[in-house]
Design a protein around this motif. Structure first.
Motif, PDB file in Angstrom:
ATOM      1  N   PRO A 221       0.800  -1.241   0.000  1.00 49.61           N
ATOM      2  CA  PRO A 221       0.000   0.000   0.000  1.00 49.61           C
ATOM      3  C   PRO A 221       0.825   1.279   0.000  1.00 49.61           C
ATOM      4  O   PRO A 221       0.327   2.333  -0.379  1.00 49.61           O
ATOM      5  CB  PRO A 221      -0.829  -0.116   1.281  1.00 49.61           C
ATOM      6  N   ARG A 222       2.078   1.192   0.412  1.00 52.89           N
ATOM      7  CA  ARG A 222       2.874   2.425   0.441  1.00 52.89           C
ATOM      8  C   ARG A 222       3.478   2.763  -0.922  1.00 52.89           C
ATOM      9  O   ARG A 222       4.064   3.824  -1.106  1.00 52.89           O
ATOM     10  CB  ARG A 222       3.978   2.285   1.484  1.00 52.89           C
ATOM     11  N   PHE A 223       3.345   1.855  -1.871  1.00 50.53           N
ATOM     12  CA  PHE A 223       3.911   2.144  -3.190  1.00 50.53           C
ATOM     13  C   PHE A 223       2.879   2.778  -4.103  1.00 50.53           C
ATOM     14  O   PHE A 223       1.713   2.406  -4.094  1.00 50.53           O
ATOM     15  CB  PHE A 223       4.428   0.864  -3.857  1.00 50.53           C
ATOM     16  N   ILE A 224       3.354   3.715  -4.878  1.00 51.51           N
ATOM     17  CA  ILE A 224       2.469   4.348  -5.843  1.00 51.51           C
ATOM     18  C   ILE A 224       2.966   3.960  -7.227  1.00 51.51           C
ATOM     19  O   ILE A 224       4.168   4.013  -7.503  1.00 51.51           O
ATOM     20  CB  ILE A 224       2.528   5.871  -5.691  1.00 51.51           C
ATOM     21  N   TYR A 225       2.050   3.573  -8.022  1.00 52.41           N
ATOM     22  CA  TYR A 225       2.441   3.160  -9.377  1.00 52.41           C
ATOM     23  C   TYR A 225       2.413   4.328 -10.342  1.00 52.41           C
ATOM     24  O   TYR A 225       1.398   4.993 -10.506  1.00 52.41           O
ATOM     25  CB  TYR A 225       1.498   2.056  -9.872  1.00 52.41           C
ATOM     26  N   LEU A 226       3.524   4.605 -10.938  1.00 54.10           N
ATOM     27  CA  LEU A 226       3.550   5.569 -12.033  1.00 54.10           C
ATOM     28  C   LEU A 226       3.208   4.767 -13.285  1.00 54.10           C
ATOM     29  O   LEU A 226       3.599   3.624 -13.397  1.00 54.10           O
ATOM     30  CB  LEU A 226       4.944   6.172 -12.183  1.00 54.10           C
ATOM     31  N   PRO A 227       2.527   5.368 -14.218  1.00 50.47           N
ATOM     32  CA  PRO A 227       2.022   4.545 -15.320  1.00 50.47           C
ATOM     33  C   PRO A 227       3.112   3.919 -16.197  1.00 50.47           C
ATOM     34  O   PRO A 227       2.837   3.482 -17.304  1.00 50.47           O
ATOM     35  CB  PRO A 227       1.167   5.511 -16.132  1.00 50.47           C
ATOM     36  N   SER A 228       4.302   3.915 -15.749  1.00 47.39           N
ATOM     37  CA  SER A 228       5.260   3.055 -16.421  1.00 47.39           C
ATOM     38  C   SER A 228       6.235   2.537 -15.379  1.00 47.39           C
ATOM     39  O   SER A 228       6.646   3.272 -14.485  1.00 47.39           O
ATOM     40  CB  SER A 228       6.000   3.785 -17.552  1.00 47.39           C
ATOM     41  N   LYS A 229       6.547   1.278 -15.528  1.00 51.62           N
ATOM     42  CA  LYS A 229       7.511   0.672 -14.611  1.00 51.62           C
ATOM     43  C   LYS A 229       8.892   1.275 -14.850  1.00 51.62           C
ATOM     44  O   LYS A 229       9.662   1.511 -13.933  1.00 51.62           O
ATOM     45  CB  LYS A 229       7.513  -0.835 -14.868  1.00 51.62           C
ATOM     46  N   GLU A 230       9.191   1.557 -16.108  1.00 62.86           N
ATOM     47  CA  GLU A 230      10.523   2.062 -16.478  1.00 62.86           C
ATOM     48  C   GLU A 230      10.403   3.534 -16.866  1.00 62.86           C
ATOM     49  O   GLU A 230       9.838   3.859 -17.901  1.00 62.86           O
ATOM     50  CB  GLU A 230      11.077   1.262 -17.661  1.00 62.86           C
ATOM     51  N   LEU A 231      10.941   4.415 -16.043  1.00 62.28           N
ATOM     52  CA  LEU A 231      10.842   5.838 -16.367  1.00 62.28           C
ATOM     53  C   LEU A 231      11.931   6.286 -17.339  1.00 62.28           C
ATOM     54  O   LEU A 231      11.794   7.282 -18.030  1.00 62.28           O
ATOM     55  CB  LEU A 231      10.911   6.666 -15.092  1.00 62.28           C
ATOM     56  N   TYR A 287       5.934   5.715  -1.611  1.00 60.42           N
ATOM     57  CA  TYR A 287       7.211   5.363  -2.243  1.00 60.42           C
ATOM     58  C   TYR A 287       7.059   5.408  -3.756  1.00 60.42           C
ATOM     59  O   TYR A 287       6.096   4.869  -4.303  1.00 60.42           O
ATOM     60  CB  TYR A 287       7.625   3.949  -1.831  1.00 60.42           C
ATOM     61  N   ILE A 288       8.012   6.024  -4.372  1.00 56.87           N
ATOM     62  CA  ILE A 288       8.040   6.075  -5.830  1.00 56.87           C
ATOM     63  C   ILE A 288       9.208   5.227  -6.301  1.00 56.87           C
ATOM     64  O   ILE A 288      10.328   5.354  -5.795  1.00 56.87           O
ATOM     65  CB  ILE A 288       8.237   7.530  -6.317  1.00 56.87           C
ATOM     66  N   MET A 289       8.929   4.405  -7.290  1.00 59.86           N
ATOM     67  CA  MET A 289       9.979   3.515  -7.788  1.00 59.86           C
ATOM     68  C   MET A 289      10.159   3.709  -9.289  1.00 59.86           C
ATOM     69  O   MET A 289       9.202   3.943 -10.017  1.00 59.86           O
ATOM     70  CB  MET A 289       9.545   2.067  -7.512  1.00 59.86           C
ATOM     71  N   ASP A 290      11.383   3.611  -9.689  1.00 59.43           N
ATOM     72  CA  ASP A 290      11.699   3.639 -11.117  1.00 59.43           C
ATOM     73  C   ASP A 290      12.479   2.352 -11.378  1.00 59.43           C
ATOM     74  O   ASP A 290      13.584   2.179 -10.867  1.00 59.43           O
ATOM     75  CB  ASP A 290      12.544   4.897 -11.392  1.00 59.43           C
ATOM     76  N   ALA A 291      11.877   1.459 -12.119  1.00 60.76           N
ATOM     77  CA  ALA A 291      12.520   0.153 -12.366  1.00 60.76           C
ATOM     78  C   ALA A 291      12.954   0.074 -13.822  1.00 60.76           C
ATOM     79  O   ALA A 291      12.265  -0.475 -14.665  1.00 60.76           O
ATOM     80  CB  ALA A 291      11.560  -0.978 -12.017  1.00 60.76           C
ATOM     81  N   THR A 292      14.093   0.655 -14.103  1.00 58.49           N
ATOM     82  CA  THR A 292      14.608   0.709 -15.466  1.00 58.49           C
ATOM     83  C   THR A 292      15.851  -0.176 -15.571  1.00 58.49           C
ATOM     84  O   THR A 292      16.933   0.219 -15.105  1.00 58.49           O
ATOM     85  CB  THR A 292      14.974   2.167 -15.853  1.00 58.49           C
ATOM     86  N   PRO A 293      15.735  -1.370 -16.151  1.00 60.58           N
ATOM     87  CA  PRO A 293      16.851  -2.318 -16.113  1.00 60.58           C
ATOM     88  C   PRO A 293      18.114  -1.836 -16.834  1.00 60.58           C
ATOM     89  O   PRO A 293      19.196  -2.346 -16.600  1.00 60.58           O
ATOM     90  CB  PRO A 293      16.280  -3.559 -16.822  1.00 60.58           C
TER      91      PRO A 293
END
Ligand SMILES: Nc1ncnc2c1ncn2[C@@H]1O[C@H](COP(=O)(O)OS(=O)(=O)O)[C@@H](OP(=O)(O)O)[C@H]1O
Length: 504
Positions: A221-231, A287-293
Motif C-alpha cells: 500500500p505504500r507504493f504508488i504506481y507511475l504509469p510506467s515501470k521504467e521511467l 514510495y516512488i519507484m523507477d525500475a529501469t533495467p
C-alpha cells in the motif's frame, strides 16, 4: 409413419432383393454376403407387421433415433475435446494493458491473465510480445560480424533504442556541485515532497525478474504506481541529459536540486497525477519507484546522475541472472514480427551472440590478451565500456558482464559518499524459488512495514515452447565466455557469489 417406415423398409428390401439391378455392384463387391444372409442381418425390420408389432417397432425406432442422436452429440463432444483449442490470432504484438491495470489496482490478478493466454505460442513474453512459430526464423545475412554490421543490423531488423548510432556522441559526464546524497537537511519525512522521489531504483539486470519485483512491490500500500515501470529518466541521453540547455556542458553546472527538479518536471509530471500524489503524501508518505533495467548496464554515467539527483534515502536493487539464460531471454524479447506473426530479420541465436562477442572485442571491453587478468577492472576496460554502452546495440552478452557494471556502480557510490549498504543484490534464480522471502527482505531493506501479498506469480515470462532449447554447444561456449566475469563477482559482491552459475 407406418407407410414411411414400410416404404423405407421396402426400398431397402428392393435394393437387396433384386440382385439383377445390382449385378455390377455385386460383382465389384466380391466379399458381399449372400442375399439370405443379408436378410437375417436386417433384424426386426424383417418381421411381418402386426398392429402390436408396429407399435413396438415405432417405439423401438424412436428409441433408436434418440439414442443415435445422443450418441452423435457425445461423439461430437469427444471430438471437440480431443482436438486442439482454437489457435490464437497469428499476430499478437501487444503491450498488455492488463498488467498495468493490475499495478494501478494494487492487486495481483496475474494468474487470471495467464490462464487466458494461448499456450502454443512460442518465444512470447506474456505482456510484451507474442509470436507463433519459431521455425519461421529468417536469417539476416551478415557480411561481417563487427561493430558496423552490428549497428546496421540493429538499424534494419531489430527493435532499437531511440538513440542515434554514433560512437562519437554522448560523452557527457555529470559531476554535480552538491550531490543530494550528501545534503543532510533533507531527511524524510519532513522535507518538501518534491525532494523525496524516487525512493527506490531497480537498476537491473534486464531479464533478471525486475518486472516481477516491481509488480510485487506495487501491491504494497505504500507504493504508488507511475504509469510506467521504467521511467528511463537517468539513461535518457538524448532528452534529459545530452541536450539540456544550450550545450551539453550546461549539465555539469547543475547542482543536485536542479537535476532533481528536472526529474520531477520531466518524468513525474507526465507520468503521474500530482494531486493524488500530494494528497497521499500527507496521510502516508508514498514510495516512488523507477525500475529501469538499463540503469545497471549504463554504469559509466547513470550512477553519477542518480547520485547527483536522488535523496540520500534512495535504495538500489539489482537482480542478477545467469548471463547465459539472460541473453537467451533477451533474444526472444527482441524479435520483430511480420504481419503473419513470423519472425523477421532475425539472426540465429548463435549469430546474435557472436556479433556482440566481436563488438566487445573490437571496442576493447574484452582483454586484448586473454591471459591478461589485470585488464579486468582496469581503466582500459572502463574506457572501452563507455564506448560500448553508447553504441545503442542490444548487447546480449555485454549486459551479462555484471562485474564491470557493479564495480562501476559501487565506485561511484563510494565517490559520492553513498554507503554500499544502500545497494542490495539478489540472484534471479533464488528469487524464482523464494519470491516471497525475497520480497520480504526487500521490504525490510526499504524500511517498509511488512505486508502480505497473496500471489508471487512469475511476471513478464517468456513462453519459449517445448522444442525451443539452446544448443548445448552454444551454452558451453557462452559459459566459458562469461566464466572470468562471473568469477569476479565474489570480489565485487562477496563470497556468496562464488561459483553461483558454475556449470554442472
Ligand atoms: N519471481 C521471479 N523471479 C525470477 N525471475 C522471474 C520471476 N518472475 C518472472 N521472472 C522472469 O524474469 C524474466 C523477465 O525479466 P524482467 O522483468 O527483468 O524483463 S525486462 O528486463 O523488464 O524485459 C522472465 O524470464 P524469461 O521467461 O526466461 O524470459 C521471467 O520469466
Amino acid at each position: 409413419m407406418e407407410s414411411s417406415l414400410s416404404s423405407a423398409f421396402a426400398i431397402s428390401t428392393r435394393q437387396r432383393k433384386h440382385p439383377a439391378e445390382t449385378t455390377e455392384v455385386n460383382q465389384n463387391l466380391k466379399h458381399q454376403a449372400p442375399v439370405e444372409e443379408t436378410k437375417k442381418e436386417q433384424g426386426p425390420f424383417r418381421c411381418i407387421p402386426t398392429p402390436l408389432l408396429v407399435a413396438t417397432r415405432r417405439k423401438f425406432y424412436h428409441i433408436i433415433k434418440i439414442s443415435a442422436m445422443v450418441l452423435l452429440v457425445i461423439a461430437a463432444g469427444v471430438v471437440q475435446l480431443g482436438s486442439k483449442p482454437p489457435s490464437a490470432p497469428p499476430i499478437v504484438n501487444h503491450a498488455s494493458p492488463g498488467v498495468r491495470r493490475n499495478f494501478m489496482k494494487g492487486q495481483s490478478k496475474l494468474a487470471e491473465e495467464q490462464s487466458e493466454k494461448p499456450t502454443e505460442i512460442v518465444g512470447a513474453t506474456d505482456d510484451a510480445f507474442s509470436i507463433t512459430n519459431i521455425n519461421t526464423t529468417k536469417v539476416y545475412p551478415l557480411e561481417s560480424l563487427g561493430i558496423q554490421s552490428a549497428i546496421e543490423f540493429y538499424k534494419k531488423g531489430m527493435r532499437q533504442r531511440s538513440k542515434p548510432f554514433s560512437l562519437a556522441q554522448f560523452h557527457v559526464d555529470v559531476t554535480c556541485k552538491t550531490p543530494i546524497s550528501l545534503v543532510q537537511d533533507v531527511q524524510p519525512p519532513h522535507h518538501d515532497w518534491k525532494k523525496r522521489a524516487p525512493h527506490v531504483l531497480i537498476l537491473g539486470a534486464q531479464k533478471g525478474g525486475t518486472t516481477a519485483m516491481a509488480y510485487y512491490l506495487y501491491n504494497h500500500p505504500r507504493f504508488i504506481y507511475l504509469p510506467s515501470k521504467e521511467l528511463h529518466f537517468f539513461d535518457d541521453d538524448m532528452d534529459a541529459w545530452q541536450n539540456d540547455g544550450d550545450s551539453a556542458s550546461s549539465l555539469t553546472n547543475l547542482n543536485g536540486n536542479d537535476i532533481l527538479n528536472k526529474y520531477h518536471s520531466e518524468s513525474m509530471s507526465k507520468d503521474y497525477n500530482m494531486t493524488i500524489f500530494q494528497q497521499q503524501q500527507k496521510v502516508n508518505p508514498a514510495y516512488i519507484m523507477d525500475a529501469t533495467p538499463n540503469y545497471l548496464f549504463e554504469s559509466d554515467r547513470v550512477p553519477q546522475r542518480v547520485l547527483c539527483a536522488c535523496g540520500p534515502w534512495v535504495k538500489l536493487l539489482v537482480f542478477l541472472r545467469n548471463p547465459v539464460d539472460r541473453a537467451w531471454s533477451q533474444y526472444y524479447m527482441q524479435h520483430n514480427y511480420d504481419s503473419l506473426g513470423n519472425l523477421t530479420n532475425l539472426p540465429s541465436f548463435e549469430e546474435y551472440v557472436e556479433m556482440d562477442m566481436n563488438v566487445l572485442a573490437e571496442v576493447g571491453v574484452l582483454p586484448p590478451d586473454n591471459a591478461d587478468l589485470s585488464y579486468y577492472g582496469s581503466a582500459g576496460e572502463a574506457k572501452a565500456w563507455k564506448t560500448y554502452t553508447r553504441l545503442g546495440i542490444n548487447s546480449p552478452l555485454g549486459r551479462g558482464l555484471y562485474s564491470i557494471q557493479l564495480r562501476q556502480w559501487l565506485k561511484a557510490m563510494k565517490d559520492y559518499g553513498k554507503p554500499s549498504s544502500d545497494l542490495m543484490v539478489f540472484s534471479s534464480e533464488q528469487m524464482k524459488v523464494l519470491s516471497k522471502a525475497i520480497y520480504h527482505q526487500v521490504l525490510e531493506f526499504l524500511e517498509l512495514p511488512p505486508y502480505e501479498i497473496s500471489h508471487f506469480d512469475r511476471v513478464h515470462k517468456t513462453r519459449y515452447g517445448d522444442n525451443v532449447k539452446m544448443k548445448p554447444e552454444t551454452r558451453k561456449k557462452l559459459e566459458i565466455f562469461f566464466r572470468p566475469y562471473n568469477q569476479q563477482l565474489k570480489d565485487v559482491l562477496g563470497s556468496e557469489w562464488d561459483g553461483i552459475w558454475d556449470e554442472a
